[in-house]
Design a protein around this motif. Structure first.
Motif, short mmCIF file in Angstrom:
data_model
loop_
_atom_site.label_atom_id
_atom_site.label_comp_id
_atom_site.label_asym_id
_atom_site.label_seq_id
_atom_site.Cartn_x
_atom_site.Cartn_y
_atom_site.Cartn_z
N LEU A 29 0.83 -1.20 0.00
CA LEU A 29 0.00 0.00 0.00
C LEU A 29 0.86 1.25 0.00
O LEU A 29 0.56 2.23 -0.69
N ARG A 30 1.94 1.23 0.76
CA ARG A 30 2.83 2.40 0.78
C ARG A 30 3.43 2.66 -0.59
O ARG A 30 3.58 3.81 -1.02
N ASP A 31 3.77 1.59 -1.32
CA ASP A 31 4.39 1.75 -2.64
C ASP A 31 3.39 2.09 -3.74
O ASP A 31 3.79 2.53 -4.82
N ALA A 32 2.11 1.85 -3.49
CA ALA A 32 1.10 2.13 -4.51
C ALA A 32 1.00 3.63 -4.75
O ALA A 32 0.97 4.43 -3.81
N ARG A 33 0.94 4.01 -6.01
CA ARG A 33 0.84 5.43 -6.36
C ARG A 33 -0.58 5.92 -6.15
O ARG A 33 -1.54 5.20 -6.41
N ALA A 34 -0.71 7.14 -5.64
CA ALA A 34 -2.04 7.72 -5.45
C ALA A 34 -1.92 9.24 -5.51
O ALA A 34 -0.91 9.81 -5.08
N ARG A 35 -2.96 9.87 -6.02
CA ARG A 35 -2.98 11.33 -6.05
C ARG A 35 -3.09 11.89 -4.64
O ARG A 35 -2.47 12.91 -4.31
N ILE A 36 -3.92 11.24 -3.82
CA ILE A 36 -4.19 11.73 -2.46
C ILE A 36 -4.09 10.55 -1.50
O ILE A 36 -4.81 9.57 -1.63
N ASP A 37 -3.19 10.65 -0.54
CA ASP A 37 -2.93 9.57 0.40
C ASP A 37 -3.63 9.87 1.73
O ASP A 37 -3.24 10.80 2.44
N LEU A 38 -4.65 9.09 2.05
CA LEU A 38 -5.37 9.22 3.32
C LEU A 38 -5.02 8.07 4.26
O LEU A 38 -5.83 7.68 5.11
N THR A 39 -3.83 7.53 4.13
CA THR A 39 -3.41 6.45 5.01
C THR A 39 -3.45 6.93 6.46
O THR A 39 -2.87 7.97 6.79
N PRO A 40 -4.11 6.19 7.36
CA PRO A 40 -4.16 6.63 8.76
C PRO A 40 -2.81 6.45 9.46
O PRO A 40 -1.97 5.66 9.03
N GLY A 41 -2.63 7.22 10.53
CA GLY A 41 -1.41 7.09 11.31
C GLY A 41 -0.23 7.86 10.77
O GLY A 41 0.88 7.73 11.29
N VAL A 42 -0.44 8.68 9.73
CA VAL A 42 0.65 9.46 9.14
C VAL A 42 0.48 10.92 9.54
O VAL A 42 -0.54 11.53 9.23
N PRO A 43 1.45 11.50 10.24
CA PRO A 43 1.34 12.92 10.60
C PRO A 43 1.64 13.81 9.41
O PRO A 43 1.96 13.32 8.31
N ASP A 44 1.55 15.11 9.62
CA ASP A 44 1.87 16.06 8.55
C ASP A 44 3.39 16.15 8.44
O ASP A 44 4.04 16.94 9.14
N LEU A 45 3.96 15.34 7.56
CA LEU A 45 5.41 15.28 7.45
C LEU A 45 6.01 16.59 6.95
O LEU A 45 7.16 16.91 7.24
N ALA A 46 5.21 17.36 6.19
CA ALA A 46 5.70 18.66 5.72
C ALA A 46 5.87 19.65 6.86
O ALA A 46 6.57 20.66 6.71
N ALA A 47 5.25 19.37 8.01
CA ALA A 47 5.33 20.27 9.15
C ALA A 47 6.49 19.93 10.08
O ALA A 47 6.64 20.54 11.14
N PHE A 48 7.31 18.94 9.72
CA PHE A 48 8.44 18.59 10.58
C PHE A 48 9.29 19.82 10.84
O PHE A 48 9.64 20.56 9.90
N PRO A 49 9.65 20.10 12.09
CA PRO A 49 10.39 21.34 12.43
C PRO A 49 11.86 21.24 12.05
O PRO A 49 12.75 21.12 12.90
#
Length: 500
Positions: A140-160
């Motif tokens: 599932l992680r390797d599957a391509r998708a336009r929008i990923d709603l996988t649960p348990g994933v934080p906002d990685l773009a917000a990493f400080p």
């Protein structure tokens, strides 16, 4: 018009896809031993697409494989190049292959629910994954998708990033040379002190740093606990149902049986736990995964009494910090220390890639757990531990948490609104806290096929049935923390379009 001239025009997804078959002269292709003579009349594109899709799902065409050029494969098969182009286009739309320029068309992901052909399962047949294998999350992680709603994933773009770099520079500036050597397998004293202070402030847990073990995430903590219990003759850990498929898989991998204990709108049913006669249970009482329910007060007292009577609780403090519309709830460990193994991590607060978590061990398990940690990896890497300790002590992590709560609340609200507008018959669960919502349907929907259909349309999520051992209403588990409100609305619209 010649077959070649047809190939230069737009692809027509009709029975005209058979045009170009060369008068029955084809002898087939060495590639996948394809023989177009097997294709039904008017169905060459379907036939070729199904064979390619099946070969991808069975591993005959693993990720990274370059497919033959459309002209080459068409020539080998003696069919129109447009048929091959059509098949490749369908696989591209499904996210299974992608054009890589001069590198050609490359396999990028296996479909999550395409079964290999059997006597009862012709190529391309979609099957249920009610018992998905250990590889399902990798697929599932390797599957391509336009929008990923996988649960348990934080906002990685917000990493400080800036804060982390400042902390790392500060740590390196003060770090003695001797501290680059092997350290305590239980973790650096600095991080153990910092985590203990954090748990006292935010989770109401008063603990001695000497009883805290730094681990490589909750997954490793579960494995260490399972090993220690197995050596004590315990080979069963009861789990919540619904409950995390990933946690269940980890326990299975260490030889543990995982009897399901039902969860209702008040949390774990302790009466059912008693009836199971299990001696150990793993729970997510602050924010149950996946329904989001908080273990209700009376149930907490019942569970604590169960533990006082000789049971052992493994408390996964999942998503405890991420709350929006409800007051905080204390950790079970804060009320009962000797019979609770408490585990948590920064995977949902900062990033899973850090692989930093912690475990508070009761005195009777402490040395055994540390020994297992020593044998596993000699301890977590010291530099990230010291950097995280600096973030905690400087107040940077608290500021990050407050920032994330505001950001997540906006995204949660966007998902709730989108569900109400586009999936009005769905019931929403767990909106008061966390990084995901769960929705359920009253109609007998196949949620695995719904999730697979959503993925084919570019949206990635979990079917609720993956996380159930007992019968349960069908549904989806939808992460929102890592997506913008616009993306969330588009994803829910896409899912709604796939409902039967």
């Amino acid at each position: 018009m010649s077959p070649q001239s047809r190939d230069n025009g737009p692809v027509n997804r009709s029975n005209q896809s058979d045009i170009g078959r060369s008068n029955g002269q084809s002898t087939g292709a060495d590639f996948l031993q394809l023989d177009p003579a097997e294709a039904p009349a008017g169905g060459l594109a379907d036939w070729l697409t199904d064979h390619l899709r099946t070969a991808i799902s069975t591993g005959h065409l693993p990720v990274g494989t370059r497919l033959p050029a459309t002209r080459t494969l068409a020539t080998d098969l003696g069919i129109s190049r447009g048929v091959v182009t059509e098949a490749y286009q369908r696989l591209t739309e499904d996210g299974q292959v992608a054009g890589k320029g001069r590198a050609g068309t490359v396999v990028v992901a296996a479909p999550i629910s395409t079964a290999p052909p059997t006597n009862n399962n012709p190529p391309g047949t979609r099957t249920h994954l009610n018992e998905p294998g250990m590889e399902i999350f990798d697929q599932l992680r390797d599957a391509r998708a336009r929008i990923d709603l996988t649960p348990g994933v934080p906002d990685l773009a917000a990493f400080p990033r800036s804060g982390w770099l400042r902390a790392e520079r500060a740590v390196l500036g003060d770090l003695a040379s001797a501290q680059f050597g092997y350290g305590d397998p239980a973790g650096t004293p600095a991080l153990r002190r910092a985590v203990t202070a954090w748990l006292a402030q935010y989770r109401g847990i008063a603990a001695d740093p000497d009883y805290l073990i730094i681990v490589a995430g909750v997954a490793q903590a579960i494995g260490l606990v399972a090993q220690v219990l197995a050596e004590r003759g315990i080979h069963e850990i009861a789990v919540e149902d619904p409950g995390s498929l990933g946690s269940r898989q980890h326990l299975h991998s260490w030889g543990m049986q995982v009897p399901p204990i039902p969860v209702d709108d008040r949390g774990l049913r302790v009466d059912a736990l008693r009836e199971s006669q299990s001696r150990v249970v793993m729970v997510t009482p602050a924010h149950h995964f996946p329904t989001g329910v908080v273990l209700e007060g009376e149930r907490r007292r019942e569970l604590i009494q169960w533990a006082a009577d000789g049971g052992l609780i493994v408390e996964d403090d999942y998503d405890a910090e991420h709350r929006y519309d409800r007051p905080p709830v204390p950790a079970l460990r804060a009320m009962l220390g000797d019979q609770v193994i408490y585990v948590g991590s920064v995977s949902k607060l900062l990033a899973p890639a850090l692989r930093i978590g912690w475990m508070l061990a009761p005195a009777q398990y402490k040395e055994e757990l540390i020994n297992k940690k020593r044998l596993a990896d000699l301890g977590n890497a010291a530099l990230p531990q010291l950097t995280l300790a600096h973030l905690m002590e400087s107040g940077e992590l608290e500021r990050q948490l407050r920032f994330l709560r505001r950001r997540h609340r906006t995204r949660r609200d966007a998902m709730v609104t989108a569900i109400q507008n586009h999936l009005p018959t769905a019931t929403i669960h767990g909106a008061a806290a966390g990084l995901h919502l769960t929705i359920t349907f009253d109609d007998p929907i196949d949620d695995v096929e719904l999730a697979a259909a959503a993925l084919r349309s570019g949206v990635k999520c979990h079917p609720l049935s993956w996380h159930c051992q007992l019968p349960h209403a069908p549904g989806l588990v939808l992460g929102y923390a890592a997506r913008t409100p616009t993306e969330i609305t588009a994803a829910i619209t896409t899912i709604a379009a796939e409902l039967p």
